[in-house]
Design a protein around this motif. Structure first.
Motif, PDB file in Angstrom:
ATOM      1  N   CYS A   1       0.866  -1.175   0.000  1.00 33.39           N
ATOM      2  CA  CYS A   1       0.000   0.000   0.000  1.00 33.39           C
ATOM      3  C   CYS A   1       0.903   1.225   0.000  1.00 33.39           C
ATOM      4  CB  CYS A   1      -0.882  -0.027   1.249  1.00 33.39           C
ATOM      5  SG  CYS A   1      -1.921   1.430   1.470  1.00 33.39           S
ATOM      6  N   VAL A   2       0.858   2.009  -1.074  1.00 27.94           N
ATOM      7  CA  VAL A   2       1.733   3.165  -1.231  1.00 27.94           C
ATOM      8  C   VAL A   2       0.892   4.445  -1.232  1.00 27.94           C
ATOM      9  CG1 VAL A   2       3.453   4.285  -2.706  1.00 27.94           C
ATOM     10  CG2 VAL A   2       3.341   1.786  -2.597  1.00 27.94           C
ATOM     11  N   PRO A   3       0.900   5.205  -0.139  1.00 25.79           N
ATOM     12  CA  PRO A   3       0.134   6.457  -0.106  1.00 25.79           C
ATOM     13  C   PRO A   3       0.614   7.410  -1.200  1.00 25.79           C
ATOM     14  CG  PRO A   3       0.889   5.860   2.083  1.00 25.79           C
ATOM     15  CD  PRO A   3       1.586   4.946   1.121  1.00 25.79           C
ATOM     16  N   LEU A   4      -0.317   8.108  -1.812  1.00 27.55           N
ATOM     17  CA  LEU A   4       0.002   9.030  -2.901  1.00 27.55           C
ATOM     18  C   LEU A   4      -0.074  10.489  -2.467  1.00 27.55           C
ATOM     19  CD1 LEU A   4      -1.948   7.155  -5.696  1.00 27.55           C
ATOM     20  CD2 LEU A   4       0.510   7.046  -5.193  1.00 27.55           C
ATOM     21  N   ALA A   5      -0.332  10.718  -1.202  1.00 23.70           N
ATOM     22  CA  ALA A   5      -0.377  12.071  -0.639  1.00 23.70           C
ATOM     23  C   ALA A   5       0.118  11.984   0.806  1.00 23.70           C
ATOM     24  CB  ALA A   5      -1.792  12.638  -0.686  1.00 23.70           C
ATOM     25  N   ASP A   6       0.524  13.126   1.339  1.00 20.71           N
ATOM     26  CA  ASP A   6       1.038  13.160   2.713  1.00 20.71           C
ATOM     27  C   ASP A   6      -0.045  13.347   3.760  1.00 20.71           C
ATOM     28  OD1 ASP A   6       3.654  12.833   1.854  1.00 20.71           O
ATOM     29  OD2 ASP A   6       3.963  14.983   1.626  1.00 20.71           O
ATOM     30  N   GLU A   7      -1.242  13.745   3.314  1.00 15.56           N
ATOM     31  CA  GLU A   7      -2.328  14.004   4.248  1.00 15.56           C
ATOM     32  C   GLU A   7      -3.669  13.821   3.554  1.00 15.56           C
ATOM     33  OE1 GLU A   7      -1.809  18.000   5.584  1.00 15.56           O
ATOM     34  OE2 GLU A   7      -2.023  18.849   3.595  1.00 15.56           O
ATOM     35  N   PHE A   8      -4.727  13.861   4.319  1.00 19.17           N
ATOM     36  CA  PHE A   8      -6.078  13.763   3.791  1.00 19.17           C
ATOM     37  C   PHE A   8      -6.469  15.096   3.163  1.00 19.17           C
ATOM     38  CE2 PHE A   8      -5.808  10.288   6.686  1.00 19.17           C
ATOM     39  CZ  PHE A   8      -6.707   9.333   6.234  1.00 19.17           C
ATOM     40  N   HIS A   9      -7.229  15.027   2.047  1.00 16.75           N
ATOM     41  CA  HIS A   9      -7.655  16.230   1.328  1.00 16.75           C
ATOM     42  C   HIS A   9      -9.152  16.164   1.046  1.00 16.75           C
ATOM     43  CE1 HIS A   9      -3.561  17.587   0.484  1.00 16.75           C
ATOM     44  NE2 HIS A   9      -3.257  16.319   0.246  1.00 16.75           N
ATOM     45  N   ALA A  10      -9.762  17.328   0.889  1.00 20.82           N
ATOM     46  CA  ALA A  10     -11.170  17.413   0.497  1.00 20.82           C
ATOM     47  C   ALA A  10     -11.339  16.852  -0.913  1.00 20.82           C
ATOM     48  CB  ALA A  10     -11.647  18.861   0.551  1.00 20.82           C
ATOM     49  N   ALA A  11     -12.549  16.399  -1.225  1.00 21.85           N
ATOM     50  CA  ALA A  11     -12.817  15.754  -2.511  1.00 21.85           C
ATOM     51  C   ALA A  11     -12.496  16.650  -3.702  1.00 21.85           C
ATOM     52  CB  ALA A  11     -14.277  15.315  -2.574  1.00 21.85           C
ATOM     53  N   ALA A  12     -12.733  17.940  -3.584  1.00 21.66           N
ATOM     54  CA  ALA A  12     -12.507  18.859  -4.702  1.00 21.66           C
ATOM     55  C   ALA A  12     -11.106  19.473  -4.695  1.00 21.66           C
ATOM     56  CB  ALA A  12     -13.558  19.967  -4.674  1.00 21.66           C
ATOM     57  N   SER A  13     -10.255  19.021  -3.816  1.00 13.55           N
ATOM     58  CA  SER A  13      -8.920  19.590  -3.678  1.00 13.55           C
ATOM     59  C   SER A  13      -8.049  19.292  -4.896  1.00 13.55           C
ATOM     60  CB  SER A  13      -8.253  18.999  -2.429  1.00 13.55           C
ATOM     61  OG  SER A  13      -6.870  19.215  -2.454  1.00 13.55           O
TER      62      SER A  13
END
Length: 174
Positions: free
Chosen positions: A45-57
């Motif tokens: 499992c390789v995360p593609l972002a460093d944090e959670f983002h809003a759907a429209a981000s």
């Protein structure tokens, strides 16, 4: 919501297109308070972002766009993937809803070790994390995906001739 997008060898160009449509449907129908962390999954499992983002981000869109550049390799180690995905939720267990949404065809025909599978589902339940899946691929291992969804309070949707991948994604957002 941790979004797991299958990038294993079974996910050729047509399935990637269908997966992208499911993601677009899910994000378009997401609630204003929902946040997402995308990850590419196969043997890991390789995360593609460093944090959670809003759907429209724009940051979320950019992270999801990187999936298209990933080579479709390996197989899906669902147990290892779910263990890592659960770790992506920072902090102690809270009353705030936590969910994993997987888009792909699940583990191969060999499935998963039943004892390891039970252990990882117990871990998700203890952290109050639901697992849901949108089954997309040449041979969806729906029994395994359905068992994981049922065991954690999630759901499984498999697009077909009557439900498009985008519509399945929108239904998942409900």
């Amino acid at each position: 919501v941790v979004l797991l997008v299958d990038t294993s060898a079974s996910q050729g160009p047509d399935y990637r297109t269908r997966s992208r449509a499911a993601l677009e449907g899910l994000l378009a129908a997401a609630g204003r308070e929902d946040t997402f962390l995308p990850a590419a999954v196969d043997v890991a499992c390789v995360p593609l972002a460093d944090e959670f983002h809003a759907a429209a981000s724009p940051a979320l869109t950019k992270a999801i766009d990187t999936i298209d550049a990933r080579a479709a390799l390996g197989s899906t180690d669902l147990v290892a993937v779910l263990e890592r995905a659960a770790e992506l939720f920072a902090g102690p267990v809270t009353a705030e809803p936590r969910a994993i949404v997987y888009v792909g065809d699940g583990p191969g025909r060999g499935g998963v070790d039943p004892f390891e599978f039970y252990r990882v589902l117990e871990g998700l339940r203890s952290r109050h994390v639901t697992f849901s899946a949108i089954g997309i691929g040449p041979q969806v291992n729906w029994p395994c995906l359905a068992a994981a969804a049922s065991g954690t309070g999630g759901r499984l949707l498999v697009p077909d001739a009557t439900v498009t991948p985008r519509a399945a994604g929108a239904r998942m957002a409900e």
